[in-house]
Design an enzyme around this catalytic site. Structure first.
Site, short mmCIF file in Angstrom:
data_model
loop_
_atom_site.label_atom_id
_atom_site.label_comp_id
_atom_site.label_asym_id
_atom_site.label_seq_id
_atom_site.Cartn_x
_atom_site.Cartn_y
_atom_site.Cartn_z
N ASN A 147 -1.12 1.73 5.58
CA ASN A 147 -0.05 0.96 4.96
C ASN A 147 0.58 0.09 6.04
O ASN A 147 1.03 0.61 7.06
CB ASN A 147 0.98 1.91 4.36
N GLY A 148 0.61 -1.22 5.82
CA GLY A 148 1.17 -2.14 6.81
C GLY A 148 0.15 -3.22 7.13
O GLY A 148 -0.95 -3.22 6.59
N CYS A 176 0.81 -1.21 0.00
CA CYS A 176 0.00 0.00 0.00
C CYS A 176 0.84 1.26 0.00
O CYS A 176 1.97 1.27 0.49
CB CYS A 176 -0.88 0.07 1.25
N GLY A 184 1.19 -0.29 -4.80
CA GLY A 184 -0.07 -1.03 -4.85
C GLY A 184 -0.81 -0.69 -6.11
O GLY A 184 -1.00 0.49 -6.42
N TYR A 243 14.32 -2.95 -2.22
CA TYR A 243 13.42 -3.19 -3.35
C TYR A 243 12.16 -2.34 -3.38
O TYR A 243 11.78 -1.82 -4.43
CB TYR A 243 13.04 -4.68 -3.37
#
Ligand code: SF4
Length: 486
Positions: free
Chosen positions: A116-117, A15, A41, A256
């Protein structure tokens, strides 16, 4: 959970979040910000705005430029406060009702949140809330936080959020709003990123600084681990409701996930990746190699670092086709083999007769690496070596990255030598744990108190995996079988 057809050997960020406070074009800024965060995302996105009186929302499956291309949609997102979200489904299926930001009419008024998470105890909390009468609309862990906010007895919205978050465990970078204020919070370990920016008098919250660049906002600072910022007419108020904790930021963001043009937690992601490549060249050199070739696109910065440090030419020996549709072919096992060739092609003129070092960021299942090595050999390479800019990926992530179960991770099942044989290279080496820490500016990994989250390499999880420890909690959260809207 779904993977993109041709990236089946990659981990997936789940996300991106973005918020704008105090700008007449808050929705447009948010759409642009989400566009810059698209790499975090791609399954769905949404924006919720408020003009202080009403709330307005648009959510859709697919990419940001498609979801918000209609001028009428943008015109309908009125107000000076907006929050937005890009989704990659790590909890909850790809359903419209799971698209964020989630919105709820609570006793104090409208409330929206983007996350996010991943939480590590959402099922435990959800069962308790359902027992008490909560009715869940989505299957996301984020809705658990909303229910905890709704049922909090605290007086103010920020206090209700703190009350809710004191009950959850896991990773979260949140952006939320009511009709008067925007709130940003980073979990006590700061596992996922979140930064603050400024555009004239408007304040911006974003997962990464590349989302500030696209709207011309200035980077102010990263939100600290465990910090909550409340942004309203008075400006930005900072709170540390969970005390000051040592950060355990996700080291894989540097390897990444984050965009290379972002600065995260004070570091240029691109520079970190080049450093990792250079460290890898020192740890695992191939002095006889003719060329260093990145596996595009994510392997490029590390390969540049590797080539510079080893003084061997860097060449784009693999060309990526950027126009391969995400849903062009369903990701069956047979088709995945084809998919690799559709996405990557060997640049034969630079490969033939050469001893090649391929540089990639990770090996997950090994399927793509195998095909790429085969392709390079077919293009006439004399020898093929593989260098990986992360340590072996042996453990699943429970903090917001879509990883296969550990038994499906190649490095969990095989030694480095066995993996090398499996993917068909003449030699294979990964960066070491300490080498990775050196590359990101530490002298070594502190085994007692690691400076980063590196659990997918070491198995040292900074936050308890509460639901996972109790197998009864790993069960369905809904009885409804609903088809994905894809
Ligand atoms: Fe990042 Fe790995 Fe930790 Fe997940 S387990 S947060 S991918 S370092």
């Amino acid at each position: 959970m779904s993977n993109t057809p041709f990236d089946d050997d990659k981990l997936h960020e789940e996300c991106g979040v973005f918020g704008a406070f105090g700008h007449k074009d808050a929705a447009a800024l948010t759409a642009l910000g989400l566009h810059a965060l698209q790499h975090r995302g791609q399954e769905a996105c949404g924006i919720v705005t408020t003009d202080g009186d009403h709330f307005y929302a648009h959510r859709a499956l697919g990419l940001v430029d498609q979801a918000f291309e209609d001028a009428d949609v943008m015109k309908g997102l009125k107000g000076h406060i907006a929050i937005g979200h890009n989704r990659y489904a790590t909890t909850g299926a790809t359903l419209v009702r799971n698209i964020q930001p989630l919105y709820a009419d609570l006793a104090f008024g409208g409330f929206a949140m983007a996350h996010n998470g991943n939480l590590t105890n959402p099922n435990t909390l959800r069962q308790d809330l359902v027992q008490k009468g909560s009715i869940f609309q989505s299957t996301t862990d984020t809705e658990v936080i909303i229910h905890l906010v709704a049922t909090s007895k605290k007086n103010t919205v920020p206090d209700k959020i703190v009350d809710a978050l004191s009950q959850v465990t896991g990773a979260y970078s949140l952006v939320a709003c009511d009709e008067n204020q925007m709130i940003g919070v980073r979990d006590p370990h700061g596992i996922r990123p979140l930064c603050l920016g400024k555009l004239n008098d408007a304040y911006i919250l974003a997962s990464e600084s590349c989302a500030l660049d696209i709207i011309g906002a200035d980077f102010v600072r990263d939100i600290e681990a465990g910090e909550m910022v409340v942004i309203n007419e008075k400006g930005v108020q900072s709170h540390h409701p969970f005390g000051k904790n040592a950060s355990r930021f996700c080291i894989f963001e540097y390897i990444y996930f984050a965009r290379p043009d972002s600065y995260v937690d004070g570091h240029s992601v691109y520079e970190m990746r080049k450093n990792i490549g250079a460290e890898l060249a020192r740890e695992a050199p191939v002095p006889t190699a003719d060329i260093i070739v990145p596996v595009p696109d994510s392997g490029v910065p590390a390969a540049i670092g590797y080539a510079e440090a080893s003084n061997i030419p860097f060449e784009l020996g693999i060309i990526r086709n950027h126009y391969v549709g995400r849903t062009f072919i369903e990701p069956t096992d047979q088709i995945r083999h084809l998919g690799v060739k559709m996405k990557h092609n060997a640049n034969k003129a630079f490969i033939e007769g050469k001893e090649v070092v391929l540089v990639d960021d990770s090996i997950v299942r090994g399927t793509t690496s195998r095909k790429i090595v085969e392709m390079i050999r077919q293009a006439g390479a004399k020898k093929v070596h593989m260098r990986i800019s992360s340590p072996p990926n042996k453990h699943s992530c429970f903090y917001g990255i879509d990883t296969p179960d550990s038994q499906d991770l190649l490095a969990n099942q095989k030694t480095v030598e066995e993996i090398g044989k499996y993917i068909g290279v003449d030699s294979l080496a990964y960066i070491s744990d300490d080498g990775l820490y050196r590359a990101v500016g530490e002298t070594e990994r502190n085994a007692e108190n690691p400076q980063y989250c590196d659990a997918c390499f070491t198995g040292d999880y900074p936050v308890r995996l509460i639901d996972h420890e109790d197998q009864d909690n790993i069960k369905r959260v809904t009885n409804l079988q609903e088809h994905s809207a894809k």
